[in-house]
Design a protein around this motif. Structure first.
Motif, PDB file in Angstrom:
ATOM      1  N   PHE A 116       0.781  -1.238   0.000  1.00 62.27           N
ATOM      2  CA  PHE A 116       0.000   0.000   0.000  1.00 62.27           C
ATOM      3  C   PHE A 116       0.815   1.292   0.000  1.00 62.27           C
ATOM      4  CE2 PHE A 116      -2.605  -3.248   2.219  1.00 62.27           C
ATOM      5  CZ  PHE A 116      -3.632  -3.346   1.286  1.00 62.27           C
ATOM      6  N   GLY A 117       2.100   1.233   0.280  1.00 63.91           N
ATOM      7  CA  GLY A 117       2.946   2.417   0.252  1.00 63.91           C
ATOM      8  C   GLY A 117       3.078   3.115   1.583  1.00 63.91           C
ATOM      9  N   SER A 118       1.953   3.442   2.219  1.00 62.64           N
ATOM     10  CA  SER A 118       1.958   4.117   3.512  1.00 62.64           C
ATOM     11  C   SER A 118       0.568   4.003   4.115  1.00 62.64           C
ATOM     12  CB  SER A 118       2.327   5.600   3.356  1.00 62.64           C
ATOM     13  OG  SER A 118       1.309   6.291   2.649  1.00 62.64           O
ATOM     14  N   LYS A 119       0.449   4.365   5.377  1.00 63.66           N
ATOM     15  CA  LYS A 119      -0.861   4.351   6.022  1.00 63.66           C
ATOM     16  C   LYS A 119      -1.789   5.352   5.341  1.00 63.66           C
ATOM     17  CE  LYS A 119      -3.212   5.437  10.372  1.00 63.66           C
ATOM     18  NZ  LYS A 119      -3.058   5.975  11.746  1.00 63.66           N
ATOM     19  N   ALA A 120      -1.275   6.525   4.998  1.00 67.09           N
ATOM     20  CA  ALA A 120      -2.100   7.543   4.341  1.00 67.09           C
ATOM     21  C   ALA A 120      -2.573   7.064   2.970  1.00 67.09           C
ATOM     22  CB  ALA A 120      -1.320   8.847   4.211  1.00 67.09           C
ATOM     23  N   ALA A 121      -1.691   6.427   2.211  1.00 65.17           N
ATOM     24  CA  ALA A 121      -2.065   5.903   0.897  1.00 65.17           C
ATOM     25  C   ALA A 121      -3.104   4.797   1.041  1.00 65.17           C
ATOM     26  CB  ALA A 121      -0.830   5.383   0.173  1.00 65.17           C
ATOM     27  N   PHE A 122      -2.944   3.990   2.075  1.00 60.44           N
ATOM     28  CA  PHE A 122      -3.917   2.935   2.369  1.00 60.44           C
ATOM     29  C   PHE A 122      -5.272   3.572   2.680  1.00 60.44           C
ATOM     30  CE2 PHE A 122      -5.876   0.121   5.647  1.00 60.44           C
ATOM     31  CZ  PHE A 122      -6.079  -1.001   4.866  1.00 60.44           C
ATOM     32  N   PHE A 123      -5.266   4.610   3.505  1.00 65.02           N
ATOM     33  CA  PHE A 123      -6.501   5.285   3.884  1.00 65.02           C
ATOM     34  C   PHE A 123      -7.178   5.893   2.663  1.00 65.02           C
ATOM     35  CE2 PHE A 123      -8.706   9.060   5.839  1.00 65.02           C
ATOM     36  CZ  PHE A 123      -9.687   8.334   6.490  1.00 65.02           C
ATOM     37  N   GLN A 124      -6.384   6.461   1.767  1.00 63.45           N
ATOM     38  CA  GLN A 124      -6.944   7.038   0.553  1.00 63.45           C
ATOM     39  C   GLN A 124      -7.684   5.974  -0.256  1.00 63.45           C
ATOM     40  OE1 GLN A 124      -4.105   8.729  -2.205  1.00 63.45           O
ATOM     41  NE2 GLN A 124      -5.637  10.103  -3.046  1.00 63.45           N
ATOM     42  N   ARG A 125      -7.087   4.795  -0.360  1.00 61.93           N
ATOM     43  CA  ARG A 125      -7.735   3.714  -1.098  1.00 61.93           C
ATOM     44  C   ARG A 125      -8.989   3.233  -0.368  1.00 61.93           C
ATOM     45  NH1 ARG A 125      -3.344  -0.609  -3.206  1.00 61.93           N
ATOM     46  NH2 ARG A 125      -5.316  -1.629  -3.803  1.00 61.93           N
ATOM     47  N   VAL A 126      -8.951   3.248   0.961  1.00 56.56           N
ATOM     48  CA  VAL A 126     -10.129   2.883   1.745  1.00 56.56           C
ATOM     49  C   VAL A 126     -11.262   3.880   1.482  1.00 56.56           C
ATOM     50  CG1 VAL A 126     -11.064   2.818   4.095  1.00 56.56           C
ATOM     51  CG2 VAL A 126      -8.950   1.603   3.567  1.00 56.56           C
ATOM     52  N   LEU A 127     -10.931   5.177   1.468  1.00 53.31           N
ATOM     53  CA  LEU A 127     -11.939   6.195   1.207  1.00 53.31           C
ATOM     54  C   LEU A 127     -12.556   6.022  -0.176  1.00 53.31           C
ATOM     55  CD1 LEU A 127     -10.122   9.381   2.586  1.00 53.31           C
ATOM     56  CD2 LEU A 127     -12.095   8.239   3.619  1.00 53.31           C
ATOM     57  N   GLU A 128     -11.725   5.740  -1.165  1.00 61.31           N
ATOM     58  CA  GLU A 128     -12.231   5.539  -2.518  1.00 61.31           C
ATOM     59  C   GLU A 128     -13.133   4.306  -2.575  1.00 61.31           C
ATOM     60  OE1 GLU A 128     -11.984   7.604  -4.849  1.00 61.31           O
ATOM     61  OE2 GLU A 128     -10.268   8.871  -4.377  1.00 61.31           O
ATOM     62  N   ARG A 129     -12.720   3.273  -1.876  1.00 57.66           N
ATOM     63  CA  ARG A 129     -13.536   2.051  -1.840  1.00 57.66           C
ATOM     64  C   ARG A 129     -14.886   2.338  -1.202  1.00 57.66           C
ATOM     65  NH1 ARG A 129     -15.055  -2.184   1.409  1.00 57.66           N
ATOM     66  NH2 ARG A 129     -15.021  -4.246   0.441  1.00 57.66           N
ATOM     67  N   TYR A 130     -14.864   3.065  -0.101  1.00 57.31           N
ATOM     68  CA  TYR A 130     -16.096   3.403   0.599  1.00 57.31           C
ATOM     69  C   TYR A 130     -17.020   4.220  -0.308  1.00 57.31           C
ATOM     70  CZ  TYR A 130     -19.203   5.428   4.130  1.00 57.31           C
ATOM     71  OH  TYR A 130     -20.320   5.832   4.847  1.00 57.31           O
ATOM     72  N   ALA A 131     -16.458   5.225  -0.971  1.00 58.18           N
ATOM     73  CA  ALA A 131     -17.262   6.091  -1.834  1.00 58.18           C
ATOM     74  C   ALA A 131     -17.866   5.328  -3.008  1.00 58.18           C
ATOM     75  CB  ALA A 131     -16.407   7.251  -2.345  1.00 58.18           C
ATOM     76  N   ASN A 132     -17.200   4.277  -3.454  1.00 50.25           N
ATOM     77  CA  ASN A 132     -17.677   3.511  -4.598  1.00 50.25           C
ATOM     78  C   ASN A 132     -18.606   2.368  -4.222  1.00 50.25           C
ATOM     79  OD1 ASN A 132     -16.269   5.039  -6.538  1.00 50.25           O
ATOM     80  ND2 ASN A 132     -14.397   3.864  -6.207  1.00 50.25           N
ATOM     81  N   THR A 133     -18.716   2.081  -2.931  1.00 51.91           N
ATOM     82  CA  THR A 133     -19.565   0.965  -2.510  1.00 51.91           C
ATOM     83  C   THR A 133     -20.722   1.402  -1.623  1.00 51.91           C
ATOM     84  OG1 THR A 133     -18.081   0.497  -0.643  1.00 51.91           O
ATOM     85  CG2 THR A 133     -17.708  -0.747  -2.674  1.00 51.91           C
ATOM     86  N   GLU A 134     -20.511   2.405  -0.777  1.00 50.40           N
ATOM     87  CA  GLU A 134     -21.570   2.914   0.088  1.00 50.40           C
ATOM     88  C   GLU A 134     -22.184   4.149  -0.565  1.00 50.40           C
ATOM     89  OE1 GLU A 134     -22.443   1.479   2.940  1.00 50.40           O
ATOM     90  OE2 GLU A 134     -20.830  -0.009   2.985  1.00 50.40           O
ATOM     91  N   LEU A 135     -23.485   4.109  -0.833  1.00 50.51           N
ATOM     92  CA  LEU A 135     -24.154   5.241  -1.485  1.00 50.51           C
ATOM     93  C   LEU A 135     -23.462   5.616  -2.796  1.00 50.51           C
ATOM     94  CD1 LEU A 135     -24.759   7.533   1.629  1.00 50.51           C
ATOM     95  CD2 LEU A 135     -26.385   5.965   0.566  1.00 50.51           C
ATOM     96  N   ALA A 136     -23.183   4.614  -3.607  1.00 48.30           N
ATOM     97  CA  ALA A 136     -22.520   4.855  -4.893  1.00 48.30           C
ATOM     98  C   ALA A 136     -23.395   5.765  -5.747  1.00 48.30           C
ATOM     99  CB  ALA A 136     -22.262   3.536  -5.606  1.00 48.30           C
ATOM    100  N   LEU A 137     -22.903   6.939  -6.082  1.00 53.91           N
ATOM    101  CA  LEU A 137     -23.695   7.918  -6.810  1.00 53.91           C
ATOM    102  C   LEU A 137     -24.102   7.431  -8.194  1.00 53.91           C
ATOM    103  CD1 LEU A 137     -21.903  11.266  -5.849  1.00 53.91           C
ATOM    104  CD2 LEU A 137     -23.928  10.207  -4.813  1.00 53.91           C
ATOM    105  N   ALA A 138     -23.279   6.599  -8.796  1.00 52.54           N
ATOM    106  CA  ALA A 138     -23.591   6.087 -10.129  1.00 52.54           C
ATOM    107  C   ALA A 138     -24.855   5.236 -10.130  1.00 52.54           C
ATOM    108  CB  ALA A 138     -22.418   5.268 -10.665  1.00 52.54           C
ATOM    109  N   ASP A 139     -25.200   4.679  -8.975  1.00 51.71           N
ATOM    110  CA  ASP A 139     -26.399   3.845  -8.864  1.00 51.71           C
ATOM    111  C   ASP A 139     -27.641   4.661  -8.517  1.00 51.71           C
ATOM    112  OD1 ASP A 139     -24.808   1.632  -9.342  1.00 51.71           O
ATOM    113  OD2 ASP A 139     -24.500   1.214  -7.205  1.00 51.71           O
TER     114      ASP A 139
END
Length: 199
Positions: free
Chosen positions: A60-83
């Motif tokens: 993952f590179g770093s904790k911050a980079a990991f968190f960024q990917r977690v945020l993106e995952r959350y945004a794309n799965t919880e209340l996904a705007l595209a849906d």
């Protein structure tokens, strides 16, 4: 913790199974949502993920980079705007649906109340995790603005601010313990106001 992060076929003797980064992100999402970015240390993360710190940095590179990917995952799965923001839906209907879904989502898990992105964004302005969360939040606001602008270009900014403010309030109230039923009532009332705003 029962979540398995391993995948693939049975390994040969002495060879560990491959680490599954996507499963790791799911675990990180749960941890950050429950406790917040600062409260989740690298040691706790790697222990829960079942990997060593060097392996974590490799993946993952770093904790911050990991968190960024977690945020993106959350945004794309919880209340996904595209849906929700579908082209054929009237703006007021789609956004009211978004608010009601947010009310239910933010309160459905007592250990992970509120919105991971919005709550992280409330941090200090120079905090790296808050900066990352605000970037995700702003991208989502831009999606809402673009959706509304297709049919209500002059009211897109006001409608976006309205929705963002209501969602922030729903998230904060969920964190404070407000029930899903009460939050949904608020969301429904906000939907009426939104319809009036859009005319």
């Amino acid at each position: 913790m029962t979540t398995s992060l391993k995948s693939g076929s049975k390994p040969g003797r002495g060879r560990p199974r491959a680490f599954d980064p996507e499963a790791g992100l799911a675990v990180g999402q749960r941890m950050f949502h429950a406790a917040g970015y600062d409260a989740v240390g690298l040691s706790a993360l790697t222990t829960e993920l079942g990997i060593t710190p060097p392996s974590f940095y490799t993946a993952f590179g770093s904790k911050a980079a990991f968190f960024q990917r977690v945020l993106e995952r959350y945004a794309n799965t919880e209340l996904a705007l595209a849906d929700i923001l579908l082209p054929h839906r009237p703006a007021s209907e789609a956004l009211a649906d978004l608010l009601e879904r947010a009310a239910r989502t933010y309160a459905h898990d007592p250990e992970r109340t509120g919105c991971l992105v919005l709550e992280a964004a409330r941090g200090h302005s120079e905090c790296e995790s808050a900066v990352l969360a605000r970037q995700v939040a702003e991208r989502r606001r831009a999606q809402i603005r673009a959706f509304v602008a297709k049919t209500h270009p002059r009211r897109a900014d006001a409608a976006t601010d309205y929705v963002a403010t209501v969602m922030s309030g729903l998230s904060g109230s969920a964190r404070e313990g407000m029930s899903a039923a009460r939050l949904v009532k608020v969301a429904k009332a906000a939907g009426v106001g939104l319809a009036a705003l859009l005319g």
